[in-house]
Design an enzyme around this catalytic site. Structure first.
Site, PDB file in Angstrom:
ATOM      1  N   ASN A  42       0.847  -1.191   0.000  1.00  0.00           N
ATOM      2  CA  ASN A  42       0.000   0.000   0.000  1.00  0.00           C
ATOM      3  C   ASN A  42       0.887   1.247   0.000  1.00  0.00           C
ATOM      4  O   ASN A  42       1.921   1.299   0.678  1.00  0.00           O
ATOM      5  CB  ASN A  42      -0.977   0.006   1.170  1.00  0.00           C
ATOM      6  CG  ASN A  42      -0.349  -0.188   2.534  1.00  0.00           C
ATOM      7  OD1 ASN A  42       0.676  -0.846   2.676  1.00  0.00           O
ATOM      8  ND2 ASN A  42      -0.965   0.377   3.549  1.00  0.00           N
ATOM      9  N   GLU A  44       0.467   5.250   0.527  1.00  0.00           N
ATOM     10  CA  GLU A  44      -0.453   6.303   0.979  1.00  0.00           C
ATOM     11  C   GLU A  44       0.009   7.679   0.505  1.00  0.00           C
ATOM     12  O   GLU A  44       1.102   7.838  -0.054  1.00  0.00           O
ATOM     13  CB  GLU A  44      -0.570   6.245   2.505  1.00  0.00           C
ATOM     14  CG  GLU A  44      -1.109   4.891   2.957  1.00  0.00           C
ATOM     15  CD  GLU A  44      -1.405   4.799   4.438  1.00  0.00           C
ATOM     16  OE1 GLU A  44      -0.928   5.652   5.224  1.00  0.00           O
ATOM     17  OE2 GLU A  44      -2.139   3.859   4.808  1.00  0.00           O
ATOM     18  N   CYS A  53      -4.027   0.478  -2.659  1.00  0.00           N
ATOM     19  CA  CYS A  53      -3.843  -0.748  -1.867  1.00  0.00           C
ATOM     20  C   CYS A  53      -2.752  -1.637  -2.466  1.00  0.00           C
ATOM     21  O   CYS A  53      -2.478  -1.602  -3.682  1.00  0.00           O
ATOM     22  CB  CYS A  53      -5.134  -1.555  -1.831  1.00  0.00           C
ATOM     23  SG  CYS A  53      -6.514  -0.757  -1.021  1.00  0.00           S
ATOM     24  N   GLU A  55      -2.802  -4.819  -3.043  1.00  0.00           N
ATOM     25  CA  GLU A  55      -3.264  -5.802  -4.037  1.00  0.00           C
ATOM     26  C   GLU A  55      -3.313  -5.186  -5.433  1.00  0.00           C
ATOM     27  O   GLU A  55      -2.933  -5.808  -6.428  1.00  0.00           O
ATOM     28  CB  GLU A  55      -4.663  -6.310  -3.681  1.00  0.00           C
ATOM     29  CG  GLU A  55      -4.748  -7.018  -2.353  1.00  0.00           C
ATOM     30  CD  GLU A  55      -5.106  -6.074  -1.210  1.00  0.00           C
ATOM     31  OE1 GLU A  55      -4.596  -4.935  -1.153  1.00  0.00           O
ATOM     32  OE2 GLU A  55      -5.902  -6.491  -0.355  1.00  0.00           O
ATOM     33  N   CYS A  86      -9.981  -5.154   0.169  1.00  0.00           N
ATOM     34  CA  CYS A  86     -11.149  -4.267   0.123  1.00  0.00           C
ATOM     35  C   CYS A  86     -11.967  -4.563  -1.132  1.00  0.00           C
ATOM     36  O   CYS A  86     -11.523  -5.263  -2.052  1.00  0.00           O
ATOM     37  CB  CYS A  86     -10.721  -2.804   0.172  1.00  0.00           C
ATOM     38  SG  CYS A  86     -10.061  -2.195  -1.388  1.00  0.00           S
ATOM     39  N   CYS A  89     -10.395  -3.680  -4.533  1.00  0.00           N
ATOM     40  CA  CYS A  89      -9.367  -4.632  -4.987  1.00  0.00           C
ATOM     41  C   CYS A  89      -9.993  -5.923  -5.493  1.00  0.00           C
ATOM     42  O   CYS A  89      -9.522  -6.511  -6.466  1.00  0.00           O
ATOM     43  CB  CYS A  89      -8.376  -4.922  -3.865  1.00  0.00           C
ATOM     44  SG  CYS A  89      -7.302  -3.510  -3.532  1.00  0.00           S
TER      45      CYS A  89
END
Ligand code: THU
Length: 131
Positions: A42, A44, A53, A55, A86, A89
């Site tokens: 991830n 940010e 993310c 993934e 999530c 993803c």
């Protein structure tokens, strides 16, 4: 490839997570149908919504390398519970590999295995729309 090896790749990548805002490090490792492994973390941003993310980073990195068919996605996190992908993803996974196996782990790398369709039984598809 055994699940443990893919999980280890996700865990190693997780060290490079850039997550100063949530302090939630996530790693992902994606095994392709041809046996290659792509990892992601991830990433940010101060403008929170720009975060991506782990993934999706793994999938987009694989797609950039020309890959299109994936067999297993492993996800690791540094919090006590299991780290699940999530919804966004899951939708991206389904774009390429509806039969994907998803390994979710806790922080000790104990894993549970799901079919993508277990986690996302209904997905958005242009083919499902009545126009
Ligand atoms: N995160 C992932 O990397 N993958 C997911 O499937 C869910 C959430 C990240 C995004 C953010 O950096 C942090 O976890 C907290 O939401």
């Amino acid at each position: 490839m055994v699940p443990e090896k893919l999980i280890a790749a996700a865990r190693e990548a997780q060290n490079n997570s850039y997550s100063p805002y949530s302090s939630f490090k996530v790693g992902a490792a994606l095994l392709t149908a041809g046996g290659n492994v792509y990892t992601g973390v991830n990433v940010e941003n101060a403008s929170y919504g720009l975060t991506i993310c782990a993934e999706r980073v793994a999938i987009y990195t694989a797609v950039t390398a020309g890959e299109r068919e994936f067999s297993i996605m492993a996800v690791t996190g540094d919090h006590a519970g299991y780290t699940y992908p999530c919804g966004a993803c899951l939708q991206v996974m389904a774009e390429f590999s509806p039969q994907l196996r998803v390994l979710v782990t806790d922080k000790n790398s104990i894993y549970k295995e799901y079919q993508l369709s277990d986690l996302l039984p209904q997905l958005f598809s242009l083919e499902n729309q009545e126009v």
